[in-house]
Design an enzyme around this catalytic site. Structure first.
Site: not given
Length: 349
Positions: A261, A266, A298
């Protein structure tokens, strides 16, 4: 003082909806900016008492100095993690508050959802049946009952994850630098060291904060110690895993599957829509080619209960500072170093 002005960075529609609803109780003057906070966008915060930031905002020394110059007194994180802030540089300049907990159930349940999806290939089955393909070849999973899960980090989220997995009848190992022996006894959880956890776990789930000591804790060396075909889940922080080493483990089939996740690089991609573009990050693009890797953007925290809790805590942090001169959820580098002596006012300096 007059109406409190808040510059809200990286504002998504769901943020605005949840914060506007809660702000009916507070009456703050909130201005939402869709851009991330960084050296180019910090000028937008001029004249605001507080800036509200999220995990992909960059709060480095230059940004902090500019905020101070522009009159900002408080940085309010609407997250638990704070590795994107130069806490050392904020000390003595402005205060930083966070949301230490919002919904541990949200994140723990998402981690378990990743485990179940990877194990039983439900994400693959969904696309097959949409194409009228009802074959089950290649969708073989395993009983999680009586398998062993290793939980790294037994804060609130890790504890909820352990309880859920115990409900499946799994054996649960745990590692934490501050083990909660009473919790372990009450929930039949076994604390052990990392090497033993790596050796015995069929599934490893990361629930620890990112610290200088555990950057890339999942690497070539730790992967070699793991069971063949191990499943790795990360809903913590991206830099807990060395992604290049993860890819090598997937290619060699030492790692059977991975549910992520979070991702160490990111900030450019997660929470944004790139469906009409090619992914220029070669490492992320490589990860997306593996059929046994499941990546979510996320979103583990993303439940209606968590959003409301984040908004309530964040706005109350702002109110407590500006109206009561209190900072119940303050963080500072002195606290992290164990050197902070809090004054009776509740401030770190």
């Amino acid at each position: 003082m007059g109406t409190i002005k808040v510059a809200f960075y990286d504002a998504k529609p769901y943020d605005q909806k949840s914060f506007n609803k809660v702000n009916e109780r507070y009456g703050f003057d909130i201005h939402y900016f869709p851009t991330h906070l960084n050296e180019e966008s910090v000028a937008l915060a001029a004249g605001f008492d507080t800036v509200c930031v999220f995990v992909n905002d960059t709060v480095n020394a230059k940004v902090i100095d500019k905020l101070k110059e522009n009159g900002t007194k408080l940085i309010a994180l609407r997250s638990a993690g704070y590795n994107n802030i130069d806490l050392h540089h904020t000390y003595g300049k402005m205060h930083v508050v966070r949301v230490p907990a919002y919904s541990p159930h949200a994140v723990a349940e998402h981690a378990v959802a990743l485990m179940l999806s990877l194990n039983r290939k439900t994400h693959k089955a969904y696309f097959r049946t949409r194409d009228n393909n009802f074959a089950i070849n290649g969708l073989l999973g395993f009983d999680m009952h009586e398998k062993t899960a290793g939980i790294i980090g037994t804060g609130k989220i890790g504890k909820v994850a352990a309880q859920i997995l115990r409900g499946f009848g799994m054996n649960v190992l745990a590692f934490d630098v501050y083990p909660d022996k009473q919790f372990a006894s009450e929930n039949q959880v076994e604390y052990t060291d990392l090497d033993d956890l790596y050796k015995r776990s069929d599934i490893i789930s990361l629930h620890c904060p990112l610290t200088p000591e555990n950057v890339y804790m999942i690497n070539d060396d730790s992967i070699r110690k793991m069971k063949d075909n191990v499943m790795i889940i990360n809903t913590g922080r991206g830099k807990l895993i060395n992604t290049q080493d993860l890819i090598k483990g997937l290619k060699s089939k030492k790692i059977g599957s991975a549910g992520l996740d979070v991702y160490e690089e990111e900030s450019e991609y997660f929470f944004e829509d790139f469906s009409g573009e090619a992914i220029s990050d070669d490492v992320l693009a490589r990860l997306l080619t593996f059929p046994n890797v499941l990546i979510t953007s996320h979103q583990a925290f993303f439940t209606k209960e968590a959003l409301e809790s984040i908004a309530v805590t964040t706005l109350n942090n702002i109110r407590r500072y500006h109206q009561e001169h209190q900072l119940p959820n303050e963080i500072c580098y002195q606290c992290n170093e164990g050197k902070c002596t809090r004054k009776e006012s509740g401030r770190c300096f």
